[in-house]
Design a protein around this motif. Structure first.
Motif, PDB file in Angstrom:
ATOM      1  N   LEU A  46       0.823  -1.214   0.000  1.00 19.61           N
ATOM      2  CA  LEU A  46       0.000   0.000   0.000  1.00 19.61           C
ATOM      3  C   LEU A  46       0.857   1.264   0.000  1.00 19.61           C
ATOM      4  N   PHE A  47       1.931   1.263   0.754  1.00 16.54           N
ATOM      5  CA  PHE A  47       2.822   2.430   0.772  1.00 16.54           C
ATOM      6  C   PHE A  47       3.461   2.653  -0.594  1.00 16.54           C
ATOM      7  N   ILE A  48       3.835   1.577  -1.240  1.00 13.66           N
ATOM      8  CA  ILE A  48       4.408   1.698  -2.591  1.00 13.66           C
ATOM      9  C   ILE A  48       3.363   2.262  -3.546  1.00 13.66           C
ATOM     10  N   ALA A  49       2.144   1.736  -3.482  1.00 12.31           N
ATOM     11  CA  ALA A  49       1.076   2.241  -4.350  1.00 12.31           C
ATOM     12  C   ALA A  49       0.777   3.703  -4.056  1.00 12.31           C
ATOM     13  N   TYR A  50       0.813   4.074  -2.798  1.00 14.53           N
ATOM     14  CA  TYR A  50       0.566   5.475  -2.434  1.00 14.53           C
ATOM     15  C   TYR A  50       1.670   6.368  -2.998  1.00 14.53           C
ATOM     16  N   GLY A  51       2.904   5.904  -2.925  1.00  9.42           N
ATOM     17  CA  GLY A  51       4.020   6.654  -3.513  1.00  9.42           C
ATOM     18  C   GLY A  51       3.864   6.806  -5.018  1.00  9.42           C
ATOM     19  N   PHE A  52       3.443   5.732  -5.681  1.00  2.00           N
ATOM     20  CA  PHE A  52       3.201   5.822  -7.131  1.00  2.00           C
ATOM     21  C   PHE A  52       2.072   6.807  -7.441  1.00  2.00           C
ATOM     22  N   SER A  53       1.070   6.873  -6.570  1.00  3.54           N
ATOM     23  CA  SER A  53      -0.025   7.817  -6.811  1.00  3.54           C
ATOM     24  C   SER A  53       0.471   9.260  -6.694  1.00  3.54           C
ATOM     25  N   LEU A  54       1.396   9.490  -5.797  1.00  2.00           N
ATOM     26  CA  LEU A  54       1.982  10.837  -5.696  1.00  2.00           C
ATOM     27  C   LEU A  54       2.775  11.172  -6.952  1.00  2.00           C
ATOM     28  N   SER A  55       3.504  10.199  -7.462  1.00  2.00           N
ATOM     29  CA  SER A  55       4.260  10.389  -8.693  1.00  2.00           C
ATOM     30  C   SER A  55       3.318  10.625  -9.871  1.00  2.00           C
ATOM     31  N   ALA A  56       2.229   9.874  -9.911  1.00  2.00           N
ATOM     32  CA  ALA A  56       1.256  10.041 -10.997  1.00  2.00           C
ATOM     33  C   ALA A  56       0.618  11.421 -10.946  1.00  2.00           C
ATOM     34  N   GLU A  57       0.374  11.915  -9.754  1.00  2.00           N
ATOM     35  CA  GLU A  57      -0.201  13.248  -9.628  1.00  2.00           C
ATOM     36  C   GLU A  57       0.778  14.312 -10.124  1.00  2.00           C
ATOM     37  N   ALA A  58       2.035  14.117  -9.827  1.00  2.00           N
ATOM     38  CA  ALA A  58       3.038  15.080 -10.294  1.00  2.00           C
ATOM     39  C   ALA A  58       3.155  15.068 -11.810  1.00  2.00           C
ATOM     40  N   THR A  59       3.055  13.912 -12.422  1.00  2.00           N
ATOM     41  CA  THR A  59       3.158  13.854 -13.883  1.00  2.00           C
ATOM     42  C   THR A  59       1.878  14.323 -14.563  1.00  2.00           C
ATOM     43  N   SER A  60       0.781  14.409 -13.808  1.00  2.00           N
ATOM     44  CA  SER A  60      -0.485  14.850 -14.401  1.00  2.00           C
ATOM     45  C   SER A  60      -0.507  16.359 -14.656  1.00  2.00           C
ATOM     46  N   LEU A  61       0.492  17.051 -14.227  1.00  2.00           N
ATOM     47  CA  LEU A  61       0.536  18.500 -14.438  1.00  2.00           C
ATOM     48  C   LEU A  61       0.571  18.848 -15.921  1.00  2.00           C
ATOM     49  N   SER A  62       1.072  17.944 -16.730  1.00  2.00           N
ATOM     50  CA  SER A  62       1.160  18.222 -18.167  1.00  2.00           C
ATOM     51  C   SER A  62      -0.104  17.819 -18.931  1.00  2.00           C
ATOM     52  N   VAL A  63      -1.094  17.230 -18.245  1.00  2.00           N
ATOM     53  CA  VAL A  63      -2.332  16.785 -18.880  1.00  2.00           C
ATOM     54  C   VAL A  63      -3.291  17.974 -19.006  1.00  2.00           C
ATOM     55  N   SER A  64      -4.166  17.948 -19.995  1.00  2.00           N
ATOM     56  CA  SER A  64      -5.127  19.035 -20.185  1.00  2.00           C
ATOM     57  C   SER A  64      -6.047  19.152 -18.971  1.00  2.00           C
ATOM     58  N   SER A  65      -6.615  20.324 -18.763  1.00  2.00           N
ATOM     59  CA  SER A  65      -7.372  20.597 -17.539  1.00  2.00           C
ATOM     60  C   SER A  65      -8.627  19.735 -17.397  1.00  2.00           C
ATOM     61  N   SER A  66      -9.318  19.411 -18.471  1.00  2.00           N
ATOM     62  CA  SER A  66     -10.535  18.590 -18.358  1.00  2.00           C
ATOM     63  C   SER A  66     -10.190  17.157 -17.954  1.00  2.00           C
ATOM     64  N   ASP A  67      -9.143  16.604 -18.534  1.00  2.00           N
ATOM     65  CA  ASP A  67      -8.709  15.257 -18.158  1.00  2.00           C
ATOM     66  C   ASP A  67      -8.057  15.260 -16.778  1.00  2.00           C
ATOM     67  N   LYS A  68      -7.435  16.357 -16.453  1.00  2.00           N
ATOM     68  CA  LYS A  68      -6.723  16.462 -15.189  1.00  2.00           C
ATOM     69  C   LYS A  68      -7.693  16.362 -14.002  1.00  2.00           C
ATOM     70  N   MET A  69      -8.848  17.018 -14.068  1.00  2.00           N
ATOM     71  CA  MET A  69      -9.825  16.996 -12.979  1.00  2.00           C
ATOM     72  C   MET A  69     -10.358  15.575 -12.762  1.00  2.00           C
ATOM     73  N   SER A  70     -10.640  14.877 -13.841  1.00  2.00           N
ATOM     74  CA  SER A  70     -11.115  13.497 -13.741  1.00  2.00           C
ATOM     75  C   SER A  70     -10.024  12.608 -13.153  1.00  2.00           C
ATOM     76  N   PHE A  71      -8.806  12.813 -13.609  1.00  2.00           N
ATOM     77  CA  PHE A  71      -7.674  12.023 -13.130  1.00  2.00           C
ATOM     78  C   PHE A  71      -7.444  12.264 -11.634  1.00  2.00           C
ATOM     79  N   ILE A  72      -7.453  13.506 -11.197  1.00  2.00           N
ATOM     80  CA  ILE A  72      -7.230  13.842  -9.784  1.00  2.00           C
ATOM     81  C   ILE A  72      -8.367  13.278  -8.926  1.00  2.00           C
ATOM     82  N   SER A  73      -9.598  13.343  -9.440  1.00  2.00           N
ATOM     83  CA  SER A  73     -10.738  12.788  -8.721  1.00  2.00           C
ATOM     84  C   SER A  73     -10.573  11.285  -8.521  1.00  2.00           C
ATOM     85  N   THR A  74     -10.186  10.600  -9.567  1.00  2.00           N
ATOM     86  CA  THR A  74      -9.963   9.147  -9.483  1.00  2.00           C
ATOM     87  C   THR A  74      -8.811   8.837  -8.533  1.00  2.00           C
ATOM     88  N   LEU A  75      -7.759   9.631  -8.598  1.00  2.00           N
ATOM     89  CA  LEU A  75      -6.592   9.438  -7.738  1.00  2.00           C
ATOM     90  C   LEU A  75      -6.967   9.662  -6.268  1.00  2.00           C
TER      91      LEU A  75
END
Length: 187
Positions: A46-75
């Motif tokens: 779980l800690f590893i998965a949580y760390g990956f989720s933090l990394s995924a959130e950081a890489t989502s900064l380059s995603v468009s704003s409409s996809d970004k909101m859905s992605f952050i909500s899912t995360l």
């Protein structure tokens, strides 16, 4: 028949009782070990998965704003599920460890009652769990792992206040546990 026959029979029965109780205590102790190891394994994943989720959130900064909101909500939902699973597994492990320690205490009381009521050689057998102080410290340690796991997940999920308050509360609970534990009779 000799007069020693019943005495030998009683001694054999006493030895079997001691061996049976000792085997039950070893079994419960192994269950504590297995439960804590399963919890540690799950918590690590779980800690590893949580760390990956933090990394995924950081890489989502380059995603468009409409996809970004859905992605952050899912995360966010995923992280809440990880926190719930972490707290739940810690709580379940804590219950399992408490059950095993209570079974060990019950077996120890059974043996003690047999020693107090027996005129046989049962008094010559050592305590099957060792010295009481050492056993209490071991029990507290076994209880601390799941408790701390749950506290860490609650802190990560922002379900707890300031970490300093939590640490002070844990220290107080630990000290109270050491002081009160010998006086609790789990019958």
């Amino acid at each position: 028949m000799s007069k020693n026959m019943p005495e030998n029979f009683i001694k054999e029965e006493v030895e079997r009782l001691y061996d049976r109780i000792r085997a039950k205590i070893e079994h419960e102790d192994n269950l504590v070990n297995q439960r804590i190891m399963w919890m540690i394994t799950l918590q690590g994943l779980l800690f590893i998965a949580y760390g990956f989720s933090l990394s995924a959130e950081a890489t989502s900064l380059s995603v468009s704003s409409s996809d970004k909101m859905s992605f952050i909500s899912t995360l966010t939902i995923l992280r809440q599920a990880m926190v719930a699973l972490g707290v739940g597994s810690s709580f379940a492990t804590l219950l399992g460890v408490i059950a095993a320690h209570r079974a060990i205490r019950d077996d120890e009381h059974t043996l003690r009652r047999g020693q107090d009521n027996s005129k046989s050689d049962l008094k010559t057998f050592p305590n099957p769990i060792g010295r009481r102080v050492t056993n209490i410290i071991g029990m507290i340690c076994g209880l601390a792992f799941p408790f701390l796991g749950g506290v860490v997940w609650m802190w990560i999920g922002r379900l707890l206040p300031n970490p300093l308050i939590v640490v002070i509360a844990l220290v107080l609970i630990f000290v109270m546990g050491i002081v009160i534990w010998p006086f609790i009779d789990f019958k």
